[in-house]
Design a protein around this motif. Structure first.
Motif, short mmCIF file in Angstrom:
data_model
loop_
_atom_site.label_atom_id
_atom_site.label_comp_id
_atom_site.label_asym_id
_atom_site.label_seq_id
_atom_site.Cartn_x
_atom_site.Cartn_y
_atom_site.Cartn_z
N SER A 14 0.84 -1.20 0.00
CA SER A 14 0.00 0.00 0.00
C SER A 14 0.88 1.25 0.00
O SER A 14 0.50 2.27 -0.57
CB SER A 14 -1.00 0.00 1.16
OG SER A 14 -0.35 0.24 2.36
N TYR A 18 0.06 3.97 -2.74
CA TYR A 18 -0.27 5.37 -2.45
C TYR A 18 0.81 6.31 -3.01
O TYR A 18 0.50 7.44 -3.42
CB TYR A 18 -0.49 5.58 -0.96
CG TYR A 18 -1.82 5.02 -0.51
CD1 TYR A 18 -3.00 5.58 -0.97
CD2 TYR A 18 -1.89 3.93 0.33
CE1 TYR A 18 -4.22 5.05 -0.61
CE2 TYR A 18 -3.10 3.39 0.70
CZ TYR A 18 -4.27 3.96 0.23
OH TYR A 18 -5.48 3.43 0.59
N PHE A 47 -4.89 0.85 -7.62
CA PHE A 47 -6.02 0.20 -6.95
C PHE A 47 -5.64 -1.22 -6.51
O PHE A 47 -5.93 -1.62 -5.38
CB PHE A 47 -7.22 0.15 -7.91
CG PHE A 47 -8.45 -0.44 -7.30
CD1 PHE A 47 -9.28 0.34 -6.50
CD2 PHE A 47 -8.78 -1.78 -7.48
CE1 PHE A 47 -10.42 -0.20 -5.92
CE2 PHE A 47 -9.90 -2.33 -6.90
CZ PHE A 47 -10.73 -1.54 -6.11
N SER A 51 -5.36 -2.30 -2.66
CA SER A 51 -6.36 -3.27 -2.21
C SER A 51 -5.70 -4.53 -1.67
O SER A 51 -6.11 -5.06 -0.63
CB SER A 51 -7.31 -3.65 -3.35
OG SER A 51 -7.87 -2.49 -3.87
N SER A 89 -9.47 7.34 0.01
CA SER A 89 -8.58 7.44 -1.16
C SER A 89 -9.08 6.55 -2.30
O SER A 89 -9.06 6.96 -3.47
CB SER A 89 -7.16 6.99 -0.82
OG SER A 89 -6.69 7.65 0.30
N LEU A 90 -9.51 5.34 -1.94
CA LEU A 90 -9.99 4.42 -2.97
C LEU A 90 -11.24 4.98 -3.65
O LEU A 90 -11.40 4.86 -4.88
CB LEU A 90 -10.28 3.05 -2.37
CG LEU A 90 -9.05 2.19 -2.05
CD1 LEU A 90 -9.46 0.84 -1.50
CD2 LEU A 90 -8.19 1.99 -3.30
#
Lengths: 313, 250
Positions: A14, A18, A47, A51, A89-90
């Motif tokens: 992640s 990000y 994504f 995820s 954010s998603l």
């Protein structure tokens, strides 16, 4: 601290995701892209990275089905804040993807790109604060943890974006991102070396006499353990393997961080083989962060271990 | 809510006498027994009778060899459990609100129905007070036996934590450390009770009474300070002993 695979995967993946979304947001804000050739693949990869990372973090929970409850305590808990901003954010990512596909007006794309930048940066900030707010772990409770997380997320994110730019043959994006990633990888080596120097100088955190309410200067040696087998505390916080190989592993991290930007630069300035070079760059960068994150846990000593391994100094 | 309540007047906690604790583990066993069946139980074990048993305990008793700053060697038995801190970081880090501190008496508890088992509270506790239940996968900790002390069906003398009742040397005391007139507060004042690792800033409620100075040398116990021949004073001895001394000294 026990280096749980779930948490290491989460922070590595992640973080990169990000980081990638942050740079993509900046790229869109700079108005350099007229067609969403780079943006849509980058959003898709971001994504997936984020995820998979979030799912790995849920796997760390004892009761994963209750994970939704973690969105409630943002007033006091960095973990809760991180969970919330990660999901926000998603949502922004999905909205931005729709706006790009629908060919939305420049202004709307800019607003969403700015929101994505801010949300991605805040998520990385919250992740780092989960660790740096923990007083009982001196290797985490210091000012070097946040810059360490931020610069590695930015560097790995830039490596991913340059790979994608090579894939869609966006030469201008590729050159800019490659130069940014070179600077970021150099900076990450500086920050990590400074972090290691800091944690090596600052010791156990609590002295055994103070932990046992004895007068200062008492010499303490355990002669009978409270239990005959390992317990949760020893399994979770008594991990010591990396102290043996710590030096070598740190050298490996520095080597990988120094090597990673070279293929990224090659991808940007070579005519052929850009995708392969970019992929090698991403691989080296992710491997560096995986080892770094493993050390971040494995070398961190929790002060509760003072009760178990007290030795007269 | 994981925000900490403002510090109240009532602060229930334990006072543990390190002078009289003999390290028998009766408190730990009584704790395990009561809390396995109590309101916040069960307190599970995995492979309890196998090769590598693993289980959650809320109280652990360490034993140490200590050399005091004066150079005297002693043993120290040290029961370690939740200190019900005023600045309980285990509560504020909780992402779900499962960890909470009761405003009315400062007891720190975990709601077993909303805990997600993220272990962050255990990381935030410097005293190792929290252990994950290997079967339920939720966090367990000392409740000060709220299901005893709050239970009006029990006679008053039984409304005490199980560990306090079980202690054969009465090294454990339970009471309100917020009230300076309470028996536990007076005990702390009289014996110089200490908080553990106060420099960490958690402000524990529980106090530990330091060991008294040991009577280690012959002189400390009332015997003649030196037990060799130089301790014999002929002037003070009986005539028979004086005569024997003269005879043997030739």
């Amino acid at each position: 601290m026990h280096p749980a695979a779930s948490v290491i995967l989460f922070t590595t993946l992640s973080g990169a995701g990000y980081g990638l979304l942050f740079w993509l947001g900046l790229w869109l804000l700079a108005g350099r892209e007229t067609l969403p050739d780079l943006a849509l693949p980058a959003l898709a990869v971001g994504f997936v990275l984020v995820s998979v990372g979030l799912l790995a973090s849920v796997a760390h929970l004892g009761r994963p089905l209750r994970a939704w409850r973690a969105f409630s305590q943002w007033r006091s808990s960095w973990l809760s804040r991180e969970g919330m901003i990660a999901v926000i954010s998603l949502a922004i990512l999905v909205a931005l993807a729709f706006a790009l596909v629908a060919g939305a007006a420049r202004g709307r794309v800019d607003v969403l790109a700015l929101a994505l930048c801010v949300a991605a940066a805040l998520t990385i900030y919250c992740t780092a604060r989960i660790y740096s707010s923990l007083r009982p772990i001196p290797a985490w409770h210091n000012a070097w943890v946040l810059p360490g997380y931020a610069v590695l997320a930015a560097a790995t994110g830039a490596a991913w974006l340059s790979l994608l730019a090579a894939l869609v043959a966006q030469a201008e994006a590729l050159r800019m991102v490659a130069l940014a990633s070179l600077a970021l990888f150099v900076l990450s080596v500086v920050v990590k070396v400074a972090y290691w120097r800091h944690v090596d100088r600052h010791g156990a955190g609590v002295d055994a006499a103070s932990a046992l309410a004895l007068p200062a200067g008492s010499r303490v040696m355990p002669f009978e353990a409270p239990h005959t087998e390992a317990n949760f505390l020893l399994k979770e916080m008594g991990f010591a393997l990396a102290r043996k190989h710590g030096r070598r592993l740190r050298r490996i991290v520095v080597m990988l961080l120094c090597l990673a930007p070279l293929p990224v630069l090659a991808a940007a300035f070579l005519q052929a083989g850009g995708v392969l070079a970019g992929a090698i760059g991403v691989l080296l960068a992710m491997l560096a962060v995986l080892v770094e994150r493993w050390l971040f846990f494995a070398q961190a000593r929790h002060v509760v271990m003072t009760y178990y391994d007290a030795r007269p100094s | 809510m994981t925000a900490l309540p403002p510090p109240g007047n009532k602060r229930l906690g334990l006072v543990i006498d390190l002078d009289t604790c003999v390290g028998c583990h009766a408190c730990a066993v009584a704790c395990k027994q009561w809390n396995d069946a109590g309101a916040y139980g069960p307190l599970n074990d995995q492979d309890g009778y196998g090769a590598e048993p693993d289980g959650a305990w809320l109280n652990r008793v360490h034993s140490y060899d200590v050399v005091t700053p004066e150079g005297d060697a002693t043993t120290l038995h040290f029961p370690r459990s939740c200190l019900h801190c005023e600045n309980a970081a285990c509560v504020t880090v909780c992402p779900t609100g499962a960890s909470f501190k009761r405003a009315e008496d400062g007891i720190v508890l975990v709601n077993p129905d909303t805990c997600i088992g993220c272990k962050l509270c255990a990381w935030a506790c410097p005293y190792g007070a929290r252990e994950i239940d290997p079967v339920e996968k939720t966090m367990k900790k000392c409740t000060l036996c709220v299901d005893r002390i709050d239970n009006p069906a029990l006679p008053a003398h039984d409304r005490q934590p199980a560990c306090v009742q079980a202690c054969p040397t009465r090294a454990r005391h339970f009471g309100d450390l917020g009230d300076p007139q309470s028996a536990v507060s007076k005990l702390v004042a009289e014996r110089g009770g200490q908080a553990l690792a106060p420099e960490l800033g958690y402000k524990p409620t529980n106090r530990y009474l330091p060991p008294r100075k040991r009577r280690q040398r012959a002189g400390d116990t009332g015997a003649p300070a030196r037990l060799d021949d130089h301790g014999f004073d002929a002037q003070k001895a009986s005539p028979l002993l004086r005569w024997a001394d003269r005879l043997l000294s030739r």
